[in-house]
Scaffold this motif. Sequence first.
Motif, mmCIF file in Angstrom:
data_model
loop_
_atom_site.group_PDB
_atom_site.id
_atom_site.type_symbol
_atom_site.label_atom_id
_atom_site.label_comp_id
_atom_site.label_asym_id
_atom_site.label_seq_id
_atom_site.Cartn_x
_atom_site.Cartn_y
_atom_site.Cartn_z
ATOM 1 N N ILE A 132 63.502 38.042 55.913
ATOM 2 C CA ILE A 132 63.907 37.407 54.658
ATOM 3 C C ILE A 132 64.622 38.405 53.742
ATOM 4 N N ALA A 133 64.260 39.669 53.853
ATOM 5 C CA ALA A 133 64.841 40.697 52.975
ATOM 6 C C ALA A 133 66.223 41.187 53.432
ATOM 7 N N THR A 134 66.707 40.742 54.590
ATOM 8 C CA THR A 134 68.010 41.211 55.067
ATOM 9 C C THR A 134 69.127 40.648 54.191
ATOM 10 N N ALA A 165 61.477 38.258 47.235
ATOM 11 C CA ALA A 165 60.639 37.051 47.147
ATOM 12 C C ALA A 165 59.564 37.000 48.217
ATOM 13 N N ALA A 166 59.788 37.653 49.355
ATOM 14 C CA ALA A 166 58.820 37.572 50.454
ATOM 15 C C ALA A 166 57.723 38.627 50.364
ATOM 16 N N GLN A 167 57.813 39.539 49.400
ATOM 17 C CA GLN A 167 56.813 40.607 49.298
ATOM 18 C C GLN A 167 55.382 40.091 49.137
ATOM 19 N N PRO A 168 55.156 38.997 48.393
ATOM 20 C CA PRO A 168 53.775 38.506 48.260
ATOM 21 C C PRO A 168 53.246 37.768 49.490
ATOM 22 N N LEU A 169 54.097 37.546 50.498
ATOM 23 C CA LEU A 169 53.681 36.749 51.648
ATOM 24 C C LEU A 169 52.438 37.321 52.324
#
Length: 199
Positions: free
Chosen positions: A105-107, A180-184
């Motif tokens: 997601i971070a790419t 945005a995906a860090q809390p996943l």
Amino acid sequence: MSRATPATAKEAGTASVRDRILDTAADLFYQEGVRAVGVDLVVERSGVAKTSLYRHFTTKDELVAAVLERDDANYWAAWDKIATRHRSAPGDEIKAHLQWIARDIATPKYRGCPFLNVATEFPAPDHPARVVALRHKAELRRRLGALVKQIGIARPDSLANQIALLVDGAYVYGQLAKGAAQPLLPAALALISAADNAG
């Protein structure tokens, strides 16, 4: 990609033409949306004749489904590589999968989950691409359920659905905000811990 010589065009060329069409369509569909991309654009960008495209895919819907089928196979191949590295350690395996998803997601070129994107564009339940997307998401829940069951969670299906919801939420929100995906991962671990304590 180099062109096949006339002597090998029927054999090697057939597979390469199909792959070229799939590669081009996959990139265009992902970056611009399926409905925004016509067959003529796929033909133009791939450099193949329209008759060649229709020889491999009789309709655009069939092409979209084929792109998703390949995405599905690639996704589970990557998943299985991670699973192999964490055999007999389901907790570590779940963490590794979620870290992999968050990295994806971070790419920089990330533009959402292709399965969710297509499902949004094609709401009809019998559309061939939506069928692939629904099957993919069901398999995600199944695999998550198997892992949390191995951990010893009392209600694995419920927890698998919750983690899948977090994953899909990260996939959607990842298009809108950096990081945005860090809390996943921490959110999923909190759910697992709560379910484990409740059991």
